[in-house]
Each structure stands twice: as structure tokens, then as C-alpha cells.
Design a protein around this motif. Structure first.
Motif, PDB file in Angstrom:
ATOM      1  N   ALA A   1      12.947 -38.674  18.374  1.00  0.00           N
ATOM      2  CA  ALA A   1      11.706 -38.510  19.128  1.00  0.00           C
ATOM      3  C   ALA A   1      11.787 -37.316  20.067  1.00  0.00           C
ATOM      4  O   ALA A   1      10.833 -36.532  20.181  1.00  0.00           O
ATOM      5  CB  ALA A   1      11.405 -39.781  19.911  1.00  0.00           C
ATOM      6  N   ARG A   2      12.905 -37.154  20.728  1.00  0.00           N
ATOM      7  CA  ARG A   2      13.048 -36.028  21.654  1.00  0.00           C
ATOM      8  C   ARG A   2      12.951 -34.707  20.906  1.00  0.00           C
ATOM      9  O   ARG A   2      12.261 -33.772  21.337  1.00  0.00           O
ATOM     10  CB  ARG A   2      14.383 -36.111  22.389  1.00  0.00           C
TER      11      ARG A   2
ATOM     12  N   GLU B   1      -3.511 -31.591  17.906  1.00  0.00           N
ATOM     13  CA  GLU B   1      -3.557 -32.949  17.374  1.00  0.00           C
ATOM     14  C   GLU B   1      -3.670 -32.991  15.857  1.00  0.00           C
ATOM     15  O   GLU B   1      -3.338 -34.013  15.238  1.00  0.00           O
ATOM     16  CB  GLU B   1      -4.739 -33.702  17.997  1.00  0.00           C
ATOM     17  N   SER B   2      -4.092 -31.888  15.252  1.00  0.00           N
ATOM     18  CA  SER B   2      -4.199 -31.842  13.791  1.00  0.00           C
ATOM     19  C   SER B   2      -3.021 -31.124  13.136  1.00  0.00           C
ATOM     20  O   SER B   2      -3.011 -30.903  11.916  1.00  0.00           O
ATOM     21  CB  SER B   2      -5.512 -31.140  13.384  1.00  0.00           C
ATOM     22  N   SER B   3      -2.010 -30.761  13.949  1.00  0.00           N
ATOM     23  CA  SER B   3      -0.861 -30.030  13.410  1.00  0.00           C
ATOM     24  C   SER B   3       0.185 -30.985  12.861  1.00  0.00           C
ATOM     25  O   SER B   3       0.268 -32.149  13.278  1.00  0.00           O
ATOM     26  CB  SER B   3      -0.240 -29.168  14.508  1.00  0.00           C
TER      27      SER B   3
ATOM     28  N   ALA C   1       5.821 -35.840  15.722  1.00  0.00           N
ATOM     29  CA  ALA C   1       6.199 -36.347  17.042  1.00  0.00           C
ATOM     30  C   ALA C   1       5.594 -37.725  17.281  1.00  0.00           C
ATOM     31  O   ALA C   1       6.265 -38.631  17.801  1.00  0.00           O
ATOM     32  CB  ALA C   1       5.748 -35.372  18.124  1.00  0.00           C
ATOM     33  N   GLY C   2       4.349 -37.903  16.882  1.00  0.00           N
ATOM     34  CA  GLY C   2       3.705 -39.204  17.057  1.00  0.00           C
ATOM     35  C   GLY C   2       4.411 -40.283  16.255  1.00  0.00           C
ATOM     36  O   GLY C   2       4.611 -41.407  16.758  1.00  0.00           O
TER      37      GLY C   2
ATOM     38  N   PHE D   1       8.397 -47.866  23.664  1.00  0.00           N
ATOM     39  CA  PHE D   1       7.462 -46.791  23.998  1.00  0.00           C
ATOM     40  C   PHE D   1       6.092 -47.146  23.443  1.00  0.00           C
ATOM     41  O   PHE D   1       5.894 -47.248  22.235  1.00  0.00           O
ATOM     42  CB  PHE D   1       7.936 -45.455  23.406  1.00  0.00           C
ATOM     43  N   GLY D   2       5.123 -47.336  24.350  1.00  0.00           N
ATOM     44  CA  GLY D   2       3.769 -47.666  23.933  1.00  0.00           C
ATOM     45  C   GLY D   2       2.917 -46.426  23.757  1.00  0.00           C
ATOM     46  O   GLY D   2       3.357 -45.286  23.929  1.00  0.00           O
ATOM     47  N   GLY D   3       1.647 -46.657  23.433  1.00  0.00           N
ATOM     48  CA  GLY D   3       0.734 -45.556  23.189  1.00  0.00           C
ATOM     49  C   GLY D   3       0.497 -44.697  24.418  1.00  0.00           C
ATOM     50  O   GLY D   3       0.369 -43.464  24.317  1.00  0.00           O
ATOM     51  N   GLU D   4       0.446 -45.310  25.595  1.00  0.00           N
ATOM     52  CA  GLU D   4       0.212 -44.552  26.820  1.00  0.00           C
ATOM     53  C   GLU D   4       1.383 -43.639  27.128  1.00  0.00           C
ATOM     54  O   GLU D   4       1.192 -42.477  27.521  1.00  0.00           O
ATOM     55  CB  GLU D   4      -0.005 -45.511  27.987  1.00  0.00           C
TER      56      GLU D   4
END
Length: 245
Positions: free
Chosen positions: A157-158, A177-179, A185-186, A195-198
Motif C-alpha cells: 500500500a505504501r 481518479e481515472s489513472s 493504490a486504492g 484501513f477504512g474508506g475515509e
């Protein structure tokens, strides 16, 4: 002149002189008593004024010291937001600081109003900056801590978010956001337990430059507070005369 008459005249003169001396002595004593009373009244006024000035001096000094202390405590609490989610404590310290500022402003000599307000502005900027940047910084620190501990999902993730930050430099968020970097990463963050969405959104919405700017702003706010504090202390010492001892 007959001896008896002469004696009578001399006696009369002596009596008259004694009476005149008595009157003059009484007049002098009366004038002296009035002067003493006036002097005593003047001394009492001077003592009362001196006591008032001393009480005002002590009050101003006490309020100013309390204001400086409240400013430091608020700064420390605000900076703590970069490490812990301590918003209630920060707000409590901010409230105490605003009260201390109001008291200091009411009692301060005119020469200190500007530096008192400069300190208020410096603390206020740190307060709002920490609330804005602190949450994202805490999430990043947690991710780095887990990655440093060797947690495989945290390492992935890092690395994924760091690639996104570099690739997204200068690119609007809508395009990022479209890359593919954003998608990678998401996905990596979704696979990270705890790790939540926020929390993920705080990491996905920034670029490396924004992280650098946030770190710079934090240090700048602290430096500005130290500068404003030094200026207020220096001006206060000059106004109160403590710089001459």
C-alpha cells in the motif's frame, strides 16, 4: 512723669505684648496645622495612587503571563493532532486561549495590543492548520509504521500510494481518479486490514507536493508562534520596565 504712671504704662505695654504674642502664636499654629493636614491629605492621595498603579501593574503582568501560557498550551495541543486524534482537548485549549486573549486585550497598555493580536493570529493559524492536515498525517504515519514493521500489505500500500503521488503531480484530482496508479493504490489500501474508506481517501487525494507543503506549513506555524511570542515578551519588558533591571 510720675513713677506710678510710668509703671502703669509699662505694665500695660507688657500685657498688650503678651496678648499679641499669644494671638500670633495661635495664628502660626493654626496655619501650621492646616499645612500639616494638607500635606497628610496629599500623601494619602499619592499612596492611594501608587497602590492603584501597583495593583494595575500586577494585574496586567498576571494576565499577560496567563495569555502566554495559554498560547503555548494551545500550540502544543494543536501540534499533537499530527500524532493523536485529540480534537476535544485541542478545542478545550483553544477556548481557554481565546478567553485569555480577551482578558489580556482588555487590560493591556495600548503599546501591547498589536503584539498581543499577532500572537493570537499565529496560534489561530496553527490551530486551523493542524485540524486540516493532522488527520492525513496520522494515517500516513500509521501506514509507514506498519510497513516498517514488515507487514506485507502495508508495504504494498505504501509503495502504491507513493507512486500515485508522484504520477499525479500537477494533475487535477478528477483525472487522477481515472489513472491506473489511482486504481492500484486504492486496491492496495482496500487489502490493508484496519484501513477504512475515509483513511484511504486521505492518502489517495494528495500529491507529494501537497504532503511537502503540509509539512512545511506545520513548521512555519510553529516558527511564527515563537517569533510572535518573542516580540510580545520583548515589548512587554520594555513597557513594564523590566528590561532595565
Amino acid at each position: 512723669m510720675d513713677a506710678n504712671i510710668t509703671s502703669a504704662v509699662i505694665g500695660s505695654v507688657a500685657v498688650a505684648g503678651t496678648a499679641l504674642g499669644t494671638v500670633l502664636g495661635g495664628w502660626v499654629q493654626a496655619r501650621g496645622g492646616k499645612a500639616q493636614a494638607k500635606a497628610a491629605q496629599q500623601a494619602a492621595r499619592i499612596a492611594a495612587e501608587a497602590a492603584h498603579q501597583q495593583a494595575l501593574y500586577d494585574r496586567r503582568w498576571s494576565l499577560l503571563a496567563g495569555y502566554l501560557r495559554a498560547a503555548s498550551e494551545c500550540m502544543e495541543a494543536a501540534d499533537q493532532l499530527y500524532a493523536t486524534d485529540s480534537v476535544p482537548e485541542v478545542r478545550r485549549r483553544w477556548h481557554a486561549f481565546t478567553l485569555a486573549h480577551a482578558e489580556a486585550e482588555l487590560a493591556a497598555p495600548a503599546a501591547l495590543l498589536a503584539p498581543i493580536d499577532d500572537l493570537r493570529k499565529a496560534v489561530g493559524r496553527m490551530y486551523w492548520t493542524a485540524q486540516r492536515s493532522g488527520p492525513a498525517h496520522r494515517v500516513l504515519q500509521e501506514l509507514r509504521r506498519r510497513a516498517k514493521a514488515g507487514e506485507a500489505a502495508a508495504v504494498r500500500a505504501r509503495e502504491a500510494v507513493e507512486r500515485l503521488w508522484v504520477a499525479g503531480e500537477g494533475v487535477p484530482l478528477a483525472q487522477r481518479e481515472s489513472s491506473p496508479e489511482y486504481a492500484d493504490a486504492g486496491q492496495a489500501l482496500d487489502g490493508l486490514p484496519g484501513f477504512g474508506g475515509e483513511q484511504a481517501a486521505l492518502l489517495l487525494s494528495r500529491t507529494q507536493q501537497q504532503w511537502d507543503e503540509a509539512a512545511h506549513d506545520r513548521e512555519t506555524r510553529k516558527e511564527n508562534h515563537h517569533l510572535a511570542r518573542r516580540m510580545l515578551v520583548s515589548d512587554a519588558r520594555s513597557v513594564f520596565g523590566t528590561d532595565r533591571f
